[in-house]
Design a protein around this motif. Structure first.
Motif, PDB file in Angstrom:
ATOM      1  N   TYR A  62      26.973  21.953 -55.615  1.00  0.00           N
ATOM      2  CA  TYR A  62      25.994  21.972 -57.043  1.00  0.00           C
ATOM      3  C   TYR A  62      26.648  20.361 -57.821  1.00  0.00           C
ATOM      4  O   TYR A  62      27.720  19.574 -56.828  1.00  0.00           O
ATOM      5  N   LYS A  63      26.608  19.918 -58.582  1.00  0.00           N
ATOM      6  CA  LYS A  63      26.546  18.410 -59.145  1.00  0.00           C
ATOM      7  C   LYS A  63      28.362  18.215 -59.345  1.00  0.00           C
ATOM      8  O   LYS A  63      28.613  16.897 -58.915  1.00  0.00           O
ATOM      9  N   ASN A  64      28.765  18.680 -60.018  1.00  0.00           N
ATOM     10  CA  ASN A  64      30.286  18.710 -59.878  1.00  0.00           C
ATOM     11  C   ASN A  64      31.347  19.509 -59.338  1.00  0.00           C
ATOM     12  O   ASN A  64      32.554  19.219 -59.386  1.00  0.00           O
ATOM     13  N   HIS A  65      30.643  20.082 -58.548  1.00  0.00           N
ATOM     14  CA  HIS A  65      32.462  21.250 -58.002  1.00  0.00           C
ATOM     15  C   HIS A  65      31.045  22.693 -56.642  1.00  0.00           C
ATOM     16  O   HIS A  65      30.209  22.137 -56.334  1.00  0.00           O
ATOM     17  N   ILE A  66      32.134  22.645 -56.074  1.00  0.00           N
ATOM     18  CA  ILE A  66      32.241  23.630 -55.346  1.00  0.00           C
ATOM     19  C   ILE A  66      32.014  25.306 -55.857  1.00  0.00           C
ATOM     20  O   ILE A  66      33.502  25.210 -56.230  1.00  0.00           O
ATOM     21  N   GLY A  67      30.922  25.923 -55.572  1.00  0.00           N
ATOM     22  CA  GLY A  67      30.863  28.267 -55.937  1.00  0.00           C
ATOM     23  C   GLY A  67      31.443  28.405 -55.331  1.00  0.00           C
ATOM     24  O   GLY A  67      31.373  28.152 -53.666  1.00  0.00           O
ATOM     25  N   VAL A  68      32.484  29.422 -54.823  1.00  0.00           N
ATOM     26  CA  VAL A  68      33.095  30.116 -53.658  1.00  0.00           C
ATOM     27  C   VAL A  68      33.067  31.523 -53.922  1.00  0.00           C
ATOM     28  O   VAL A  68      33.195  31.263 -55.396  1.00  0.00           O
ATOM     29  N   TYR A  69      32.625  31.979 -53.366  1.00  0.00           N
ATOM     30  CA  TYR A  69      32.123  33.766 -53.790  1.00  0.00           C
ATOM     31  C   TYR A  69      32.223  34.330 -53.102  1.00  0.00           C
ATOM     32  O   TYR A  69      31.758  33.408 -51.972  1.00  0.00           O
ATOM     33  N   PRO A  70      32.499  35.646 -53.529  1.00  0.00           N
ATOM     34  CA  PRO A  70      33.413  36.185 -53.946  1.00  0.00           C
ATOM     35  C   PRO A  70      34.915  35.668 -53.990  1.00  0.00           C
ATOM     36  O   PRO A  70      35.535  35.970 -53.213  1.00  0.00           O
ATOM     37  N   ALA A  71      35.172  35.674 -55.068  1.00  0.00           N
ATOM     38  CA  ALA A  71      36.482  35.108 -55.221  1.00  0.00           C
ATOM     39  C   ALA A  71      37.436  35.973 -55.902  1.00  0.00           C
ATOM     40  O   ALA A  71      36.829  36.178 -56.982  1.00  0.00           O
ATOM     41  N   PRO A  72      38.778  36.588 -55.058  1.00  0.00           N
ATOM     42  CA  PRO A  72      39.084  37.494 -56.171  1.00  0.00           C
ATOM     43  C   PRO A  72      40.217  37.228 -57.389  1.00  0.00           C
ATOM     44  O   PRO A  72      41.476  37.108 -57.438  1.00  0.00           O
ATOM     45  N   VAL A  73      38.852  36.676 -57.653  1.00  0.00           N
ATOM     46  CA  VAL A  73      39.608  35.816 -59.357  1.00  0.00           C
ATOM     47  C   VAL A  73      40.834  36.968 -60.759  1.00  0.00           C
ATOM     48  O   VAL A  73      41.428  36.850 -60.972  1.00  0.00           O
ATOM     49  N   ASP A  75      42.716  39.656 -59.455  1.00  0.00           N
ATOM     50  CA  ASP A  75      43.990  40.067 -58.659  1.00  0.00           C
ATOM     51  C   ASP A  75      44.563  39.910 -59.195  1.00  0.00           C
ATOM     52  O   ASP A  75      44.708  37.882 -58.893  1.00  0.00           O
ATOM     53  N   LEU A  76      45.954  40.212 -58.948  1.00  0.00           N
ATOM     54  CA  LEU A  76      47.279  39.343 -59.384  1.00  0.00           C
ATOM     55  C   LEU A  76      47.738  38.304 -58.998  1.00  0.00           C
ATOM     56  O   LEU A  76      48.109  37.692 -59.418  1.00  0.00           O
ATOM     57  N   GLY A  77      47.881  39.464 -57.550  1.00  0.00           N
ATOM     58  CA  GLY A  77      47.344  38.181 -56.360  1.00  0.00           C
ATOM     59  C   GLY A  77      47.197  36.861 -57.061  1.00  0.00           C
ATOM     60  O   GLY A  77      47.725  35.845 -55.978  1.00  0.00           O
ATOM     61  N   PHE A  78      46.910  36.417 -57.186  1.00  0.00           N
ATOM     62  CA  PHE A  78      45.708  35.420 -57.373  1.00  0.00           C
ATOM     63  C   PHE A  78      45.271  34.807 -58.694  1.00  0.00           C
ATOM     64  O   PHE A  78      44.724  33.239 -58.763  1.00  0.00           O
ATOM     65  N   LYS A  79      45.839  35.141 -59.509  1.00  0.00           N
ATOM     66  CA  LYS A  79      45.920  34.967 -61.433  1.00  0.00           C
ATOM     67  C   LYS A  79      46.636  32.848 -60.773  1.00  0.00           C
ATOM     68  O   LYS A  79      46.184  32.601 -61.779  1.00  0.00           O
ATOM     69  N   GLU A  80      47.561  33.353 -60.373  1.00  0.00           N
ATOM     70  CA  GLU A  80      48.088  31.983 -60.871  1.00  0.00           C
ATOM     71  C   GLU A  80      47.719  30.869 -59.778  1.00  0.00           C
ATOM     72  O   GLU A  80      47.970  29.613 -59.417  1.00  0.00           O
ATOM     73  N   ALA A  81      47.446  31.203 -58.853  1.00  0.00           N
ATOM     74  CA  ALA A  81      46.856  30.335 -57.124  1.00  0.00           C
ATOM     75  C   ALA A  81      45.144  29.623 -58.047  1.00  0.00           C
ATOM     76  O   ALA A  81      45.528  29.082 -58.002  1.00  0.00           O
ATOM     77  N   VAL A  82      44.251  30.605 -59.242  1.00  0.00           N
ATOM     78  CA  VAL A  82      43.375  29.766 -59.037  1.00  0.00           C
ATOM     79  C   VAL A  82      43.393  29.465 -61.358  1.00  0.00           C
ATOM     80  O   VAL A  82      42.232  29.260 -61.572  1.00  0.00           O
ATOM     81  N   ALA A  83      44.450  29.569 -61.190  1.00  0.00           N
ATOM     82  CA  ALA A  83      45.180  28.994 -62.785  1.00  0.00           C
ATOM     83  C   ALA A  83      44.010  27.511 -63.228  1.00  0.00           C
ATOM     84  O   ALA A  83      43.589  27.444 -64.312  1.00  0.00           O
ATOM     85  N   GLY A  84      44.207  27.006 -62.586  1.00  0.00           N
ATOM     86  CA  GLY A  84      43.957  25.602 -62.733  1.00  0.00           C
ATOM     87  C   GLY A  84      41.976  25.057 -62.790  1.00  0.00           C
ATOM     88  O   GLY A  84      41.924  24.215 -62.782  1.00  0.00           O
ATOM     89  N   TYR A  85      41.470  25.789 -62.169  1.00  0.00           N
ATOM     90  CA  TYR A  85      40.333  25.710 -62.477  1.00  0.00           C
ATOM     91  C   TYR A  85      39.536  26.542 -62.663  1.00  0.00           C
ATOM     92  O   TYR A  85      39.501  27.829 -63.326  1.00  0.00           O
ATOM     93  N   LYS A  86      38.230  27.050 -62.758  1.00  0.00           N
ATOM     94  CA  LYS A  86      37.356  27.325 -63.551  1.00  0.00           C
ATOM     95  C   LYS A  86      37.128  28.658 -62.941  1.00  0.00           C
ATOM     96  O   LYS A  86      36.591  28.271 -61.642  1.00  0.00           O
ATOM     97  N   THR A  87      36.376  30.139 -63.608  1.00  0.00           N
ATOM     98  CA  THR A  87      36.184  31.084 -62.518  1.00  0.00           C
ATOM     99  C   THR A  87      35.319  31.823 -63.729  1.00  0.00           C
ATOM    100  O   THR A  87      35.596  31.500 -64.782  1.00  0.00           O
ATOM    101  N   GLY A  88      34.218  32.320 -62.949  1.00  0.00           N
ATOM    102  CA  GLY A  88      33.679  33.871 -63.462  1.00  0.00           C
ATOM    103  C   GLY A  88      34.173  34.894 -62.384  1.00  0.00           C
ATOM    104  O   GLY A  88      35.373  35.003 -61.842  1.00  0.00           O
ATOM    105  N   LYS A  89      33.258  36.343 -62.543  1.00  0.00           N
ATOM    106  CA  LYS A  89      33.935  37.001 -62.300  1.00  0.00           C
ATOM    107  C   LYS A  89      33.361  36.661 -60.797  1.00  0.00           C
ATOM    108  O   LYS A  89      31.737  37.316 -60.082  1.00  0.00           O
ATOM    109  N   GLY A  90      34.071  37.027 -60.351  1.00  0.00           N
ATOM    110  CA  GLY A  90      34.138  36.990 -58.826  1.00  0.00           C
ATOM    111  C   GLY A  90      34.254  35.631 -58.271  1.00  0.00           C
ATOM    112  O   GLY A  90      33.071  35.321 -57.096  1.00  0.00           O
ATOM    113  N   THR A  91      33.969  34.545 -58.487  1.00  0.00           N
ATOM    114  CA  THR A  91      33.903  33.012 -58.175  1.00  0.00           C
ATOM    115  C   THR A  91      35.475  31.977 -58.604  1.00  0.00           C
ATOM    116  O   THR A  91      35.545  32.004 -59.910  1.00  0.00           O
ATOM    117  N   VAL A  92      35.440  31.093 -58.192  1.00  0.00           N
ATOM    118  CA  VAL A  92      35.642  30.182 -58.616  1.00  0.00           C
ATOM    119  C   VAL A  92      35.190  28.741 -58.192  1.00  0.00           C
ATOM    120  O   VAL A  92      34.554  28.634 -57.114  1.00  0.00           O
TER     121      VAL A  92
END
Length: 127
Positions: A62-73, A75-92
């Motif tokens: 996209y203009k300002n980012h790359i979307g990666v899907y499905p991302a297990p955002v 999942d408790l094991g990923f909460k910290e890893a994706v904390a600094g990124y904008k997320t949505g249901k299943g996307t980072v």
């Protein structure tokens, strides 16, 4: 990106500025490195890797980012890893103005690979 619907990942990537192309190629290379047996395709007009005919990972520029899907955002094991990124249901969303987090991409791809394998194993058990 060009307006023509891409038919290959190469075609998709070629439609973006050079800096974005480099980031897309890095993601592509990492997925191929981690899951060499995955099939490259285009699905929903974006690059897709499939494993045993199941979607492993999609990615899109996209203009300002790359979307990666499905991302297990969720999942408790990923909460910290994706904390600094904008997320949505299943996307980072990975900002284009920051270094590409290849470690996070690795974790997502490995998670998805394991998820697909577990589902397949569960289906074989129930037969």
């Amino acid at each position: 990106m060009t307006t023509a619907t891409p038919t290959t990942i190469d075609h998709y990537i070629a439609g973006f500025p050079e800096d974005t192309q480099k980031v897309l190629e890095q993601i592509r290379a990492r997925v191929k490195e981690l899951v060499p047996e995955a099939e490259e395709t285009i699905s929903y007009a974006i690059p897709t890797f499939k494993l045993t005919n199941k979607p492993l990972v999609y990615f899109a520029a996209y203009k300002n980012h790359i979307g990666v899907y499905p991302a297990p955002v969720e999942d408790l094991g990923f909460k910290e890893a994706v904390a600094g990124y904008k997320t949505g249901k299943g996307t980072v969303q990975l900002p284009l103005n920051k270094p590409l987090p290849l470690d996070l991409i690795t974790r997502i791809v490995e998670f998805r690979k394991n998820e697909i394998a577990e589902k397949k194993a569960g289906q074989q058990k129930s037969k």
